[in-house]
Motif scaffolding. Structure first.
Motif, PDB file in Angstrom:
ATOM      1  N   ASP A   1      -6.480  -2.651   3.819  1.00  8.86           N
ATOM      2  CA  ASP A   1      -6.972  -3.963   4.238  1.00  8.86           C
ATOM      3  C   ASP A   1      -7.769  -4.630   3.120  1.00  8.86           C
ATOM      4  O   ASP A   1      -8.831  -5.190   3.354  1.00  8.86           O
TER       5      ASP A   1
ATOM      6  N   LYS B   1      -8.475   2.311   3.262  1.00  6.61           N
ATOM      7  CA  LYS B   1      -7.773   1.590   4.316  1.00  6.61           C
ATOM      8  C   LYS B   1      -6.880   0.516   3.685  1.00  6.61           C
ATOM      9  O   LYS B   1      -7.209  -0.041   2.638  1.00  6.61           O
TER      10      LYS B   1
ATOM     11  N   ASP C   1       6.388  -3.532   7.422  1.00  2.00           N
ATOM     12  CA  ASP C   1       4.947  -3.597   7.187  1.00  2.00           C
ATOM     13  C   ASP C   1       4.654  -3.516   5.692  1.00  2.00           C
ATOM     14  O   ASP C   1       5.552  -3.478   4.856  1.00  2.00           O
TER      15      ASP C   1
ATOM     16  N   TYR D   1       0.836  -1.194   0.000  1.00  2.00           N
ATOM     17  CA  TYR D   1       0.000   0.000   0.000  1.00  2.00           C
ATOM     18  C   TYR D   1       0.875   1.249   0.000  1.00  2.00           C
ATOM     19  O   TYR D   1       1.780   1.382   0.835  1.00  2.00           O
TER      20      TYR D   1
END
Length: 253
Positions: A121, A119, A150, A83
């Protein structure tokens, strides 16, 4: 003439070689500067899509002339999503969703920006992939990645994702216009909570012009070297024709 004697030929030859080499390298860098400027001025984003393999391979450098060109390719979705933070759609802050595709016919993966999400996710697609989108260059320097472990990265830099993908990566990425996979996340077939907003070429940050400017500065630098070599040769010729007078010895008392 004194300077035409064979003993002085190596000096003349050295001057010609240095001036020719520096001038040629300067012209080469100047041509690269002009080429990069011309490439930046071209808009190929509305051209018909071409096969990715006709533009670049997994081992080739990014083709600057094809920045923004629509390409199409097939492959297999591999790994999970990454992301890119701080991306905006309609004034809302969110993330680009990036998933690698192992391109058919090679062992390198192309990073695909599938869309925008508020988001980080979003489920990753699996299975076979067919992607059509706009070819883009890696972004330059930007904010430091405070947590490399991450899935979130601060800029769309290929180098930031090398360790996150179990495959070699292409030297560019593709902003998807359309794609397919077993997990469908676009169009009417996607559940509302999984739908990604499309990313267009207009949302891609412009490529830095520093590289082109660097080529111009290198060209000027080489020409300065050529001028310096010519200056040294002129001084050498002058000193050869008019050698400095040796000081007369002082009389002994």
């Amino acid at each position: 003439m004194t300077l035409l004697r064979p003993r002085y030929w190596p000096g003349h030859l050295a001057m010609l070689v240095c001036v020719a080499l520096a001038t040629g390298l300067g012209l080469w860098q100047f041509d690269a500067w002009q080429t990069r400027r011309d490439d930046a001025a071209r808009d190929v984003s509305k051209n018909p899509a071409v096969a990715l393999a006709t533009v670049m391979t997994g081992d080739s450098p990014f083709p600057g002339r094809d920045l923004g060109r629509p390409v199409t390719f097939k492959g297999t979705w591999i790994g999970g999503n990454a992301y890119v933070a701080d991306r905006y759609v309609e004034g809302k802050r969110g993330y680009w969703v990036v998933t690698p595709v192992l391109v058919d016919g090679g062992d390198s993966a192309m990073l695909v920006v599938r869309g925008w999400s508020p988001k980080p996710d979003v489920p990753a697609p699996t299975g076979q992939a067919k992607v059509t989108g706009w070819l883009q260059a890696t972004e330059g320097s930007g904010p430091f990645d405070e947590d490399p472990t991450d899935e979130v990265i601060p800029t769309m830099r290929i180098a930031s994702l090398v360790e996150k993908v179990d495959s070699d990566l292409y030297s560019g990425y593709v902003v998807a216009k359309a794609y397919s996979g077993e997990t469908v996340v676009e169009g009417d077939a996607a559940p509302p909570d999984l739908a990604l907003k499309p990313v267009t070429p207009d949302a891609v940050p412009p490529v830095s012009g520093f590289t082109a400017l660097r080529n111009l500065l290198y060209a000027i630098e080489w020409w300065v070297f050529a001028a310096f070599a010519l200056f040294v040769w002129v001084r050498w010729c002058r000193d050869t024709l008019n050698p400095p007078e040796e000081p007369e010895p002082e009389p002994q008392t």
